[in-house]
Write a protein that holds these residues in place. Structure first.
Motif, PDB file in Angstrom:
ATOM      1  N   GLU A   1       6.367   4.992   0.423  1.00 32.55           N
ATOM      2  CA  GLU A   1       5.868   6.252   1.018  1.00 32.55           C
ATOM      3  C   GLU A   1       4.275   6.373   1.080  1.00 32.55           C
ATOM      4  OE1 GLU A   1       6.278  11.020  -0.173  1.00 32.55           O
ATOM      5  OE2 GLU A   1       7.290   9.410  -1.224  1.00 32.55           O
ATOM      6  N   GLY A   2       3.746   6.690   2.262  1.00 35.29           N
ATOM      7  CA  GLY A   2       2.528   6.808   2.423  1.00 35.29           C
ATOM      8  C   GLY A   2       1.701   5.398   2.835  1.00 35.29           C
ATOM      9  N   ASN A   3       2.576   4.541   3.326  1.00 38.40           N
ATOM     10  CA  ASN A   3       1.863   3.124   3.304  1.00 38.40           C
ATOM     11  C   ASN A   3       0.865   3.249   4.606  1.00 38.40           C
ATOM     12  OD1 ASN A   3       3.255   1.899   5.771  1.00 38.40           O
ATOM     13  ND2 ASN A   3       5.104   2.920   4.646  1.00 38.40           N
ATOM     14  N   LEU A   4       0.104   2.059   4.712  1.00 40.18           N
ATOM     15  CA  LEU A   4      -0.817   1.848   5.573  1.00 40.18           C
ATOM     16  C   LEU A   4      -0.357   0.557   6.375  1.00 40.18           C
ATOM     17  CD1 LEU A   4      -4.096   2.416   3.505  1.00 40.18           C
ATOM     18  CD2 LEU A   4      -2.894   4.165   4.950  1.00 40.18           C
ATOM     19  N   ASN A   5       0.879   0.221   6.503  1.00 41.53           N
ATOM     20  CA  ASN A   5       1.479  -0.699   7.409  1.00 41.53           C
ATOM     21  C   ASN A   5       1.061  -0.732   8.872  1.00 41.53           C
ATOM     22  OD1 ASN A   5       2.300  -1.833   4.988  1.00 41.53           O
ATOM     23  ND2 ASN A   5       4.599  -1.080   5.706  1.00 41.53           N
ATOM     24  N   SER A   6       0.757   0.498   9.314  1.00 40.64           N
ATOM     25  CA  SER A   6       0.464   0.698  10.740  1.00 40.64           C
ATOM     26  C   SER A   6      -1.126  -0.124  11.034  1.00 40.64           C
ATOM     27  CB  SER A   6       0.287   2.027  11.157  1.00 40.64           C
ATOM     28  OG  SER A   6      -0.662   2.868  10.361  1.00 40.64           O
ATOM     29  N   TRP A   7      -1.911  -0.217   9.809  1.00 36.76           N
ATOM     30  CA  TRP A   7      -3.094  -0.645  10.011  1.00 36.76           C
ATOM     31  C   TRP A   7      -3.001  -2.293  10.198  1.00 36.76           C
ATOM     32  CZ3 TRP A   7      -7.071  -0.732   5.099  1.00 36.76           C
ATOM     33  CH2 TRP A   7      -8.355  -1.171   5.414  1.00 36.76           C
ATOM     34  N   ILE A   8      -1.985  -2.796   9.753  1.00 32.84           N
ATOM     35  CA  ILE A   8      -1.636  -4.187   9.998  1.00 32.84           C
ATOM     36  C   ILE A   8      -1.493  -4.322  11.595  1.00 32.84           C
ATOM     37  CG2 ILE A   8      -0.140  -6.014   9.223  1.00 32.84           C
ATOM     38  CD1 ILE A   8       0.161  -4.679   6.475  1.00 32.84           C
ATOM     39  N   LYS A   9      -0.558  -3.429  11.970  1.00 31.57           N
ATOM     40  CA  LYS A   9      -0.065  -3.687  13.385  1.00 31.57           C
ATOM     41  C   LYS A   9      -1.106  -3.501  14.343  1.00 31.57           C
ATOM     42  CE  LYS A   9       4.629  -2.212  12.486  1.00 31.57           C
ATOM     43  NZ  LYS A   9       5.731  -0.997  12.993  1.00 31.57           N
TER      44      LYS A   9
ATOM     45  N   SER B   1       0.830  -1.197  -0.163  1.00 33.92           N
ATOM     46  CA  SER B   1      -0.063  -0.018   0.097  1.00 33.92           C
ATOM     47  C   SER B   1       0.791   1.073  -0.149  1.00 33.92           C
ATOM     48  CB  SER B   1      -0.799  -0.113   1.035  1.00 33.92           C
ATOM     49  OG  SER B   1      -0.120   0.019   2.451  1.00 33.92           O
ATOM     50  N   SER B   2       0.239   2.287  -0.580  1.00 36.33           N
ATOM     51  CA  SER B   2       1.029   3.590  -0.598  1.00 36.33           C
ATOM     52  C   SER B   2       0.175   4.688  -0.969  1.00 36.33           C
ATOM     53  CB  SER B   2       2.360   3.571  -1.457  1.00 36.33           C
ATOM     54  OG  SER B   2       1.844   3.583  -2.975  1.00 36.33           O
ATOM     55  N   SER B   3       0.678   5.883  -0.669  1.00 31.33           N
ATOM     56  CA  SER B   3      -0.115   6.934  -1.134  1.00 31.33           C
ATOM     57  C   SER B   3      -0.718   7.039  -2.812  1.00 31.33           C
ATOM     58  CB  SER B   3       0.483   8.505  -0.796  1.00 31.33           C
ATOM     59  OG  SER B   3       1.742   8.375  -1.520  1.00 31.33           O
ATOM     60  N   TYR B   4       0.487   6.381  -3.525  1.00 34.19           N
ATOM     61  CA  TYR B   4       0.121   6.276  -4.874  1.00 34.19           C
ATOM     62  C   TYR B   4      -0.770   4.925  -5.088  1.00 34.19           C
ATOM     63  CZ  TYR B   4       0.725   5.209  -9.774  1.00 34.19           C
ATOM     64  OH  TYR B   4       0.495   4.980 -11.144  1.00 34.19           O
ATOM     65  N   LEU B   5      -0.403   3.875  -4.512  1.00 30.94           N
ATOM     66  CA  LEU B   5      -1.325   2.538  -4.510  1.00 30.94           C
ATOM     67  C   LEU B   5      -2.522   2.543  -4.172  1.00 30.94           C
ATOM     68  CD1 LEU B   5       1.500  -0.001  -4.187  1.00 30.94           C
ATOM     69  CD2 LEU B   5       0.815   0.792  -6.368  1.00 30.94           C
ATOM     70  N   GLY B   6      -2.672   3.362  -3.164  1.00 28.05           N
ATOM     71  CA  GLY B   6      -3.992   3.236  -2.304  1.00 28.05           C
ATOM     72  C   GLY B   6      -3.998   2.094  -1.282  1.00 28.05           C
ATOM     73  N   GLY B   7      -5.086   1.858  -0.742  1.00 26.54           N
ATOM     74  CA  GLY B   7      -5.372   0.744   0.323  1.00 26.54           C
ATOM     75  C   GLY B   7      -6.357  -0.179  -0.116  1.00 26.54           C
ATOM     76  N   GLY B   8      -6.867  -0.419  -1.301  1.00 19.90           N
ATOM     77  CA  GLY B   8      -7.914  -1.382  -1.580  1.00 19.90           C
ATOM     78  C   GLY B   8      -7.399  -2.687  -1.531  1.00 19.90           C
ATOM     79  N   HIS B   9      -6.430  -2.973  -1.965  1.00 16.31           N
ATOM     80  CA  HIS B   9      -5.567  -4.270  -1.979  1.00 16.31           C
ATOM     81  C   HIS B   9      -5.282  -4.837  -0.572  1.00 16.31           C
ATOM     82  CE1 HIS B   9      -4.927  -4.392  -6.320  1.00 16.31           C
ATOM     83  NE2 HIS B   9      -4.549  -3.161  -6.171  1.00 16.31           N
TER      84      HIS B   9
END
Length: 299
Positions: free
Chosen positions: A44-52, A10-18
């Motif tokens: 950059e801009g990843n949503l990895n904190s969501w996983i945690k 995920s990233s600010s460019y890829l988004g978070g849908g996947h």
């Protein structure tokens, strides 16, 4: 306890849908006594904190690795420290049968989530939740005859929260409550453009609800714009998305994974293809009258 590994970014460019649909699958595995791992780049801009925040284990690949050969070696090094995984779930447009074949020694079963049908896969199960006129044939030459193919919205991965609500609204309801969401990161800043347009029209909504996340680098300007509009509510990382969407009369948003969440709740939708990978699915939805909108990519 059987281990499950997800490979998704995920990233600010890829988004978070996947990532969103992978986390929902991960919750299912976790409820069924699986130990869940995620392998992600720290883009950059990843949503990895969501996983945690969901208490899953996070393994990271250096964001500076750009060629797939080096990334493969890095992946083998990282996951080689663990005993064989029961399942490897891959949701990544840049990975194909060559990468998946190399992963066979690390997982008993490989599950691929895809919606492009533009490359071969070496997998035991293929999931494509989208709607296409050629659903049954588009993967014929891309996977083994032994691959289990789960195709069509019948296999849509919908957040569990949505099952608590079921809209009984009719299509001709007066539009009083508007819902706006262009995904977790909205790299094209379509949310702001939508608000600026609404601000110019003379229409009084009872409520306008805007949803985004901290992964949206433009969230501050969106919040500022929302304050210019009466009855406009800005939500950042709000977990009540399903509840508020279910009470809406109209939704405006992207043509990605949220198509199926809006459809499940029966919410009339104006949708836009904000990325090239959304064009084909959204074109079909518009063709059959499930949504209205624009299927040409705004990317």
């Amino acid at each position: 306890m059987t281990k499950v590994l997800f490979r998704v970014d995920s990233s600010s460019y890829l988004g978070g849908g996947h990532l969103s649909r992978c986390i929902e699958l991960a919750k299912y595995f976790s409820r069924n006594d699986h130990e869940v791992y995620f392998l992600c780049k720290n883009l950059e801009g990843n949503l990895n904190s969501w996983i945690k925040s969901e208490k899953f284990k996070l393994l990271t690949i250096n964001k500076n690795i750009t060629d797939l050969g080096t990334e493969l070696k890095e992946t083998e090094y990282i996951i080689g420290k663990y005993k064989k995984f029961g399942s490897l779930i891959v949701d990544h447009y840049k990975l194909d049968h060559k990468w998946e074949n190399k992963m066979r020694k690390f997982a008993e079963k490989i599950i691929v989530i895809d919606d492009l049908a533009n490359r071969k896969h070496d997998c035991d199960v293929l999931i494509d939740q989208n709607l296409y006129v050629d659903n049954e044939s588009r993967y014929e030459e891309l996977v083994s005859k032994n691959t289990i193919k789960l195709l069509s919205p019948k296999y849509a991965i919908i957040k569990e929260d949505f099952y608590r609500y079921k809209s009984e609204k009719k299509l001709l309801n007066p539009i009083k409550n508007l819902f706006i969401c262009f995904g977790a990161t909205d790299p094209g800043n379509h949310t702001l453009a939508t608000l600026q347009t609404i601000n110019k029209i003379n229409y009084k909504f009872h409520s306008i609800n805007i949803f985004t996340t901290v992964g949206n680098k433009n969230w501050a300007s969106i919040e500022k714009e929302s304050k210019k509009i009466n009855n406009c509510n800005f939500h950042k990382n709000n977990k009540d998305l399903a509840k508020i969407l279910s009470m809406s009369d109209l939704a405006i948003g992207a043509g990605g994974t949220m198509c199926w969440e809006r459809a499940y709740l029966g919410i009339p939708t104006i949708a836009f293809a904000v990325a090239k990978n959304q064009v084909e699915n959204l074109s079909t939805l518009i063709k059959y009258g499930f949504v209205i909108g624009e299927s040409k990519s705004l990317e």
